[in-house]
Enzyme design. Structure first.
Site, PDB file in Angstrom:
ATOM      1  N   GLY A  78       8.641   3.814  -6.593  1.00 51.68           N
ATOM      2  CA  GLY A  78       8.165   5.192  -6.536  1.00 51.68           C
ATOM      3  C   GLY A  78       7.863   5.631  -5.113  1.00 51.68           C
ATOM      4  N   ASP A  79       7.379   4.707  -4.297  1.00 54.62           N
ATOM      5  CA  ASP A  79       7.116   5.033  -2.895  1.00 54.62           C
ATOM      6  C   ASP A  79       8.416   5.269  -2.140  1.00 54.62           C
ATOM      7  OD1 ASP A  79       4.380   4.693  -3.334  1.00 54.62           O
ATOM      8  OD2 ASP A  79       4.506   2.550  -2.921  1.00 54.62           O
ATOM      9  N   ALA A  85      14.391   4.829 -14.820  1.00 51.61           N
ATOM     10  CA  ALA A  85      15.836   4.658 -14.852  1.00 51.61           C
ATOM     11  C   ALA A  85      16.578   5.943 -15.204  1.00 51.61           C
ATOM     12  CB  ALA A  85      16.207   3.558 -15.845  1.00 51.61           C
ATOM     13  N   THR A 136       8.245  -2.777  -8.090  1.00 50.40           N
ATOM     14  CA  THR A 136       7.168  -2.584  -7.127  1.00 50.40           C
ATOM     15  C   THR A 136       7.648  -1.747  -5.946  1.00 50.40           C
ATOM     16  OG1 THR A 136       6.292  -4.759  -7.702  1.00 50.40           O
ATOM     17  CG2 THR A 136       5.449  -3.738  -5.705  1.00 50.40           C
ATOM     18  N   ALA A 189      16.116   0.312  -4.427  1.00 46.23           N
ATOM     19  CA  ALA A 189      14.881  -0.448  -4.240  1.00 46.23           C
ATOM     20  C   ALA A 189      14.582  -1.361  -5.425  1.00 46.23           C
ATOM     21  CB  ALA A 189      13.715   0.497  -3.988  1.00 46.23           C
ATOM     22  N   GLY A 196       0.847  -1.189   0.000  1.00 44.59           N
ATOM     23  CA  GLY A 196       0.000   0.000   0.000  1.00 44.59           C
ATOM     24  C   GLY A 196       0.878   1.232   0.000  1.00 44.59           C
TER      25      GLY A 196
END
Length: 305
Positions: free
Chosen positions: A252-253, A224, A249, A283, A38
């Site tokens: 971006g968070d 990238a 996955t 990440a 989430g």
């Protein structure tokens, strides 16, 4: 408190596939893996793992997935006092990941849809202690509107409009920055968004057009290629280090959480973005969302502080 995240908390149900299915097609995948996720919980965990003093305002169900999320947040060091329970099941994200690391996601909001404006009002103590508030759109838009209205004068709002939706002017005016990827930028700009460019000229035009919508600053994430940072003073491209992507996955968070933390510490937006692209790059070299997020020491080569 440095960062308050207001947003979603989901259980990520992840399956690897050789290729994503077309309409009406069935493909075989790997064994199902269940991870805490989430966008809200991801950002809270990412910020806390980096060392930020972090809290999350969110809703989960009184179920196993809710317990999984609370435990992940506690392990990362995030404050869970604002994680509210209830009878509605915890939100779930159904994620397929192909061999290149690209993913497709379908979200069943569950308890996230119950995070209401009244919950923001009740969280005034958390809000009053935050230097930066980071939020997204996996919660009701009216809750984000209430958040923008109740933001303390010295508090900075970082908004990633994902999944994209039309934003009221009062929300746009509060954003500093508005953080968007290519798809979100094109949605907000409508027909004027055009196609993804291969260089900075087109994306600089995107950023300028987004600024015209009202936010104080804009960050366009470019995967990238890094990110483009823009404000009324101008724009600057921030390159990302070259890495081999395994799973995008949550990347971006991780980027947004790192950006919010460095802004909370008083860094300029471009400087904060230089740190954030490195966090996002680390990440994507690991599988999963929250378990892929690095500590400060694991980022390496960044400005000290």
């Amino acid at each position: 408190m440095e960062v308050l995240v207001v947003g979603s908390a989901n259980a990520d149900l992840v399956v690897g596939v050789e290729r994503r299915p077309g309409a009406g097609e069935t493909v075989l995948g790997t064994d199902l893996a269940v991870h805490p996720g989430g966008k809200g919980a991801n950002q809270a965990v990412a910020a806390a793992r980096l060392g930020a003093v972090t809290a999350l305002l969110a809703r989960v169900g009184d179920d196993a997935h809710g317990a999984l999320l609370r435990e992940s947040l506690r392990e990362a060091g995030a404050d869970t006092d604002g994680v509210l329970g209830g009878p509605t099941p915890t939100g779930v994200a159904l994620i397929t990941v192909d061999p290149s690391g690209d993913n497709s996601i379908v979200v069943a909001p569950g308890a996230n849809a119950r995070l209401a404006p009244d919950d923001v009002v009740a969280a005034r103590a958390l809000l009053s202690r935050a230097a930066v508030v980071s939020t997204q759109l996996e919660i009701p838009l009216e809750t984000v509107v209430e958040l923008a209205r109740r933001l303390p004068p010295e508090c900075r709002l970082v908004l990633n409009p994902s999944p994209p939706a039309a934003l009221p002017p009062e929300v746009l005016r509060a954003c500093d920055p508005l953080v968007v990827n290519e798809h979100e930028a094109r949605f907000l700009l409508g027909a004027s968004g055009g196609r993804a460019g291969s260089g900075s000229v087109e994306e600089a035009a995107w950023a300028a057009a987004l600024l015209e919508l009202g936010p104080r600053s804009v960050v366009v994430t470019l995967g990238a290629r890094g990110a483009l940072v823009a404000s009324r003073e101008g724009s600057e491209w921030v390159p990302s280090p070259a890495v081999r992507a395994v799973d995008t996955t949550g990347a971006g968070d991780a980027f947004t959480a790192a950006l919010a933390w460095r802004l909370a510490r008083g860094e300029e937006l471009v400087t904060a973005a230089r740190f954030a692209v490195r966090v996002g790059a680390v990440a994507v070299t690991r599988e999963g969302a929250q378990r892929s997020f690095p500590t400060f020491d694991e980022v390496g080569g960044v400005a000290k502080g």
